[in-house]
Design an enzyme around this catalytic site. Sequence first.
Site, PDB file in Angstrom:
ATOM      1  N   TYR A   1     -12.266  -7.723   6.510  1.00  0.00           N
ATOM      2  CA  TYR A   1     -11.198  -7.675   5.471  1.00  0.00           C
ATOM      3  C   TYR A   1     -10.682  -9.117   5.091  1.00  0.00           C
ATOM      4  O   TYR A   1     -10.639  -9.909   6.199  1.00  0.00           O
ATOM      5  CB  TYR A   1      -9.980  -6.950   5.876  1.00  0.00           C
TER       6      TYR A   1
ATOM      7  N   TYR B   1       0.705  -1.160  -0.009  1.00  0.00           N
ATOM      8  CA  TYR B   1      -0.204  -0.151  -0.021  1.00  0.00           C
ATOM      9  C   TYR B   1       0.953   1.403  -0.015  1.00  0.00           C
ATOM     10  O   TYR B   1       0.713   2.425   0.648  1.00  0.00           O
ATOM     11  CB  TYR B   1      -0.940  -0.017   1.247  1.00  0.00           C
TER      12      TYR B   1
ATOM     13  N   ASP C   1     -13.348 -17.275   7.900  1.00  0.00           N
ATOM     14  CA  ASP C   1     -11.986 -16.625   7.456  1.00  0.00           C
ATOM     15  C   ASP C   1     -11.248 -16.577   8.628  1.00  0.00           C
ATOM     16  O   ASP C   1     -11.123 -15.521   9.327  1.00  0.00           O
ATOM     17  CB  ASP C   1     -12.141 -15.451   6.838  1.00  0.00           C
TER      18      ASP C   1
ATOM     19  N   LYS D   1      -1.429 -17.205   7.188  1.00  0.00           N
ATOM     20  CA  LYS D   1      -0.642 -16.276   8.137  1.00  0.00           C
ATOM     21  C   LYS D   1       0.017 -17.254   9.243  1.00  0.00           C
ATOM     22  O   LYS D   1       1.233 -17.703   8.803  1.00  0.00           O
ATOM     23  CB  LYS D   1      -1.488 -15.488   8.950  1.00  0.00           C
TER      24      LYS D   1
HETATM   25  C1  LIG Z   1      -8.967 -12.216   7.759  1.00  0.00           C
HETATM   26  C2  LIG Z   1      -8.017 -12.470   6.798  1.00  0.00           C
HETATM   27  N1  LIG Z   1      -8.190 -12.899   5.653  1.00  0.00           N
HETATM   28  C3  LIG Z   1      -7.328 -12.757   4.583  1.00  0.00           C
HETATM   29  C4  LIG Z   1      -6.292 -11.948   4.520  1.00  0.00           C
HETATM   30  C5  LIG Z   1      -5.110 -12.206   3.238  1.00  0.00           C
HETATM   31  O1  LIG Z   1      -4.143 -12.885   3.472  1.00  0.00           O
HETATM   32  P1  LIG Z   1      -2.766 -12.493   2.743  1.00  0.00           P
HETATM   33  O2  LIG Z   1      -2.449 -11.150   2.979  1.00  0.00           O
HETATM   34  O3  LIG Z   1      -2.158 -13.659   3.047  1.00  0.00           O
HETATM   35  O4  LIG Z   1      -3.260 -12.749   1.154  1.00  0.00           O
HETATM   36  C6  LIG Z   1      -5.923 -11.266   5.632  1.00  0.00           C
HETATM   37  C7  LIG Z   1      -4.489 -10.662   5.748  1.00  0.00           C
HETATM   38  O5  LIG Z   1      -4.614  -9.714   6.523  1.00  0.00           O
HETATM   39  C8  LIG Z   1      -6.817 -11.515   6.769  1.00  0.00           C
HETATM   40  O6  LIG Z   1      -6.495 -10.764   7.940  1.00  0.00           O
END
Ligand SMILES: Cc1ncc(COP(=O)(O)O)c(C=O)c1O
Length: 432
Positions: free
Chosen positions: A152, A24, A253, A282
């Site tokens: 997100y 970003y 997620d 992660k």
């Molecule tokens: C809840 C959630 N989903 C998806 C993602 C995206 O993951 P990546 O950055 O490994 O593509 C993130 C990243 O911060 C996240 O916090």
Amino acid sequence: MPAANEFSGSDPLQFDRKHLWHPYASMIDPSPVYPVVAANGVRLQLADGRELIDGTSSWWSAMHGYNHPVLNAAAQQQLAAMSNVMFGGLTHPAAVKLGQLLVNLTPAPLTKVFFSDSGSVAVEIAIKMALQFWIAHGQHKKNKLLTIRGGYHGDTFMAMSVCDPVEGMHQLFGSVVAQQFFADKPHTKFGEPFDDSELDSLKKILIDHHEDIAALILEPIVQAAGGMHFYSADYLQQVRHLCDDYDVLLICDEIATGFGRTGKLFACEHSGVSPDIMCLGKAITGGYLTLAATLCTDRIANGICSGKPGALMHGPTFMANALACAIACASIELLISQPWQRTVRNIAQHLREGLEPARALSSIADVRVLGAIGVIEMREPVNVAQLQQQFVDRGLWVRPFGKFIYTMPPFVIGNNDLESVIGGMVEVAALL
Ligand SMILES: Cc1ncc(COP(=O)(O)O)c(C=O)c1O
């Protein structure tokens, strides 16, 4: 030749500034970046010799800290055998072992595992699973997603389509981002009595549009990058019931919350809820390598595979990367072999006590803690570059965003280092 972990050339930082895009970031007027040459335990070593205590776990992934002997050994052992082989038509022990660990540790009905490269891709795959499930059932109309505001889920296009419609990139990418349904975000905080009326907007969308909705996707309990919001476990429980009532799949997620961060191994356990599809990423490799997984139930997998073309239509080149899988196995085994719940509770207690004084500051809107996540929410958005400098000057690596000064420290952080991170957060917040 200099080693890859040494800076070389006449002005490496100038090269970085001129040629390397950071997250970003502007290429015309980039914010400063700090050169790291090594990381050990919870300390990042800068090129000038300074050390920073890490309060961010490299975007919430390095739960065991850096340069961990167990993870290093797993990487070396795997390298000695093979770094990777394609997963089409081949398999390998690290993938099988990691699959077993994930199936055993995630809530019971999740039995099938699809490995991919990153969190955003895991979300794409989850969405594709949901869409393909309904296509296989001849329900082509069920091709929209429902989510809650403030979420997100990543930066790829379908993931962006379910990020918060105001704070996310919907406006920038206009009609290219798929149009989805957004329900109000739950306001009842985690641990507080739940007000049923918070479900009204979600219920209304489901009543009016369930025939068009393939799945509801959300971050269970913690909306992380969308605002570090901890919401009621009852809300998630009700969401599960509503999804069942209206024949809508539930995607959790857990990319930010998985592997103990909230005090449960997976955040949906706070609600006793199990999703149809779950995304992990992660911390899965303890922050060593990029890897993600999308899990689903037998019902979803059987549904997809009994329709045409009889397979899930996805297959990334680095699927189930053997090196990443081997490290993930070591990281997960290391986590569950330790009293990690006690560790997270200890971090939570320090965060609660240490961040409390910040509540008295007039510039602060809220202070909250869940598991190993501590948040100071300011009334106004902060200047990230300025605050970053303040933290670095104090020997700390804390990276705020928006209105949030937060920490998600590695679980291995000692009490003294944790106190330093917390004290630094309060001190820096007090400057504003
Ligand atoms: C809840 C959630 N989903 C998806 C993602 C995206 O993951 P990546 O950055 O490994 O593509 C993130 C990243 O911060 C996240 O916090």
